[in-house]
Write an enzyme that holds these catalytic residues in place. Structure first.
Site, PDB file in Angstrom:
ATOM      1  N   ARG A  18      20.482  15.627  -8.270  1.00 44.99           N
ATOM      2  CA  ARG A  18      21.273  14.847  -7.307  1.00 44.99           C
ATOM      3  C   ARG A  18      20.919  13.370  -7.332  1.00 44.99           C
ATOM      4  NH1 ARG A  18      22.921  19.845  -8.034  1.00 44.99           N
ATOM      5  NH2 ARG A  18      24.139  20.716  -6.323  1.00 44.99           N
ATOM      6  N   GLY A  45       2.627   9.455  11.760  1.00 43.79           N
ATOM      7  CA  GLY A  45       4.051   9.579  12.039  1.00 43.79           C
ATOM      8  C   GLY A  45       4.948   8.963  10.982  1.00 43.79           C
ATOM      9  N   LYS A  90      -6.135  15.115   7.625  1.00 43.02           N
ATOM     10  CA  LYS A  90      -4.721  14.835   7.388  1.00 43.02           C
ATOM     11  C   LYS A  90      -4.417  14.638   5.905  1.00 43.02           C
ATOM     12  CE  LYS A  90      -3.752  12.606  11.808  1.00 43.02           C
ATOM     13  NZ  LYS A  90      -3.200  11.418  12.479  1.00 43.02           N
ATOM     14  N   ALA A 137      -5.296  -5.019  11.870  1.00 41.17           N
ATOM     15  CA  ALA A 137      -6.338  -5.335  10.882  1.00 41.17           C
ATOM     16  C   ALA A 137      -5.976  -4.732   9.530  1.00 41.17           C
ATOM     17  CB  ALA A 137      -7.689  -4.809  11.366  1.00 41.17           C
ATOM     18  N   THR A 138      -5.550  -3.465   9.534  1.00 37.50           N
ATOM     19  CA  THR A 138      -5.162  -2.816   8.278  1.00 37.50           C
ATOM     20  C   THR A 138      -3.926  -3.479   7.691  1.00 37.50           C
ATOM     21  OG1 THR A 138      -6.066  -0.726   9.068  1.00 37.50           O
ATOM     22  CG2 THR A 138      -4.528  -0.601   7.233  1.00 37.50           C
ATOM     23  N   CYS A 195       0.061   4.437  18.940  1.00 32.15           N
ATOM     24  CA  CYS A 195       0.702   5.486  19.731  1.00 32.15           C
ATOM     25  C   CYS A 195      -0.212   6.015  20.828  1.00 32.15           C
ATOM     26  CB  CYS A 195       1.113   6.634  18.823  1.00 32.15           C
ATOM     27  SG  CYS A 195       2.228   6.109  17.515  1.00 32.15           S
ATOM     28  N   CYS A 252       1.426 -20.853   5.496  1.00 38.92           N
ATOM     29  CA  CYS A 252       0.760 -19.540   5.529  1.00 38.92           C
ATOM     30  C   CYS A 252      -0.479 -19.545   4.636  1.00 38.92           C
ATOM     31  CB  CYS A 252       1.736 -18.462   5.067  1.00 38.92           C
ATOM     32  SG  CYS A 252       0.945 -16.863   4.853  1.00 38.92           S
ATOM     33  N   CYS A 255      -0.190 -16.955   1.631  1.00 43.59           N
ATOM     34  CA  CYS A 255       0.699 -17.394   0.544  1.00 43.59           C
ATOM     35  C   CYS A 255       0.073 -18.533  -0.246  1.00 43.59           C
ATOM     36  CB  CYS A 255       2.063 -17.793   1.103  1.00 43.59           C
ATOM     37  SG  CYS A 255       3.057 -16.361   1.568  1.00 43.59           S
TER      38      CYS A 255
HETATM   39 ZN    ZN Z   1       2.663 -15.714   3.782  1.00 48.81          ZN
END
Ligand code: ZN
Length: 269
Positions: A18, A45, A90, A137-138, A195, A252, A255
């Site tokens: 498919r 989730g 998990k 943080a992650t 959550c 930034c 960047c």
């Molecule tokens: Zn940036």
């Protein structure tokens, strides 16, 4: 990349028929998907539905990182797990479920909070990275690692009735990054935006996680029209979507560290 040069067998042609039937994908794109390696950070989730669709679609190797064990509060929305799985890790259980779904997929569970050199090494090996985590943080660490390695980062979040999804395709020089959008502010402790403290509408995590799988497959298959440069916001109580254009922030700091390959406006002359 071991599968890259292989012909697809009869069972594979059937299993993925498919996708192969779609003109936009076809057999070449399916081959790219089969030979791809994806890193999913967070098996909650968002990570559960994302992993299911990526596994069903035949992504060759899926690395799932999560240090946590399955708890009763997870079962309201983390659809890879069953009540009998309570107390298991998990990442391990996700790997077992993906094997049941599609034994061709090599799933690598990492029972750890990926950070530092371990995070950079795993990002470096991946063809696409899904941020299915639940903390800033992650998110910022993943953003820095993907920016440095020029890997597409598919970023999703869900809290209460509010969802958001975008792609930071660092293979492109003009791609903005997560910090352009949400500057890191080490002086302010924003606390856990997750959550456990906020609550979350169960199907919202399915909607956003499934869209992360869709965007990842598009990145891997080389399809145009990803969410790079666009942030989608969903308010799930009224099912209102909002699309916001994003550009790189010249100030930034992330960047500023990116090794940008080619002059951005060179093509104009
Ligand atoms: Zn940036």
């Amino acid at each position: 990349m071991a599968l890259h040069d292989q012909e697809l067998g009869d069972a594979q042609l059937l299993r993925y028929s498919r996708h192969i039937l779609l003109d936009e994908l076809g057999i070449e794109a399916q081959r790219r998907i089969l030979s791809a390696r994806v890193l999913i950070v967070g098996a909650g989730g968002l990570g559960c539905p994302a992993a299911l669709y990526l596994g069903a679609s035949g992504v060759g190797r899926i690395v799932i990182a999560d240090p946590d064990r399955i708890e009763l509060t997870n079962l309201q929305r983390q659809i890879l797990y069953r009540t009998s799985d309570l107390g298991r890790f998990k990442a391990e259980q996700a790997g077992a479920q993906l094997f049941e779904l599609n034994p061709e997929v090599q799933c690598e569970p990492l029972i750890e909070h990926l950070s530092g050199e371990r995070l950079e090494a795993e990002v470096g090996k991946a063809d696409a990275v899904l941020d299915c985590s639940d903390n800033f943080a992650t998110r910022h660490a993943l953003n820095r690692a993907c920016a440095a390695r020029q890997k597409p980062l598919i970023s999703g979040a869900a809290s209460r009735f509010d969802g958001q999804i975008t792609v930071f395709d660092f293979r492109r020089d003009d791609a903005p990054c997560y910090a352009c959008l949400f500057p890191e502010n080490p002086g302010v402790d924003s606390g856990p935006e997750n959550c456990a403290t906020m609550g979350v509408f169960a199907p919202l995590t399915g909607i956003i996680g499934t869209m992360q799988a869709a965007e990842a497959l598009k990145c891997l298959a080389g399809l145009p029209g990803t969410l790079n440069g666009r942030l989608l916001l969903l308010e799930a109580q009224t099912m209102q979507w909002q699309s916001i254009g994003m550009e790189r922030d010249p100030a930034c700091p992330v960047c500023a560290t990116r090794a940008l390959g080619r002059p951005e406006r060179g093509a104009r002359t």
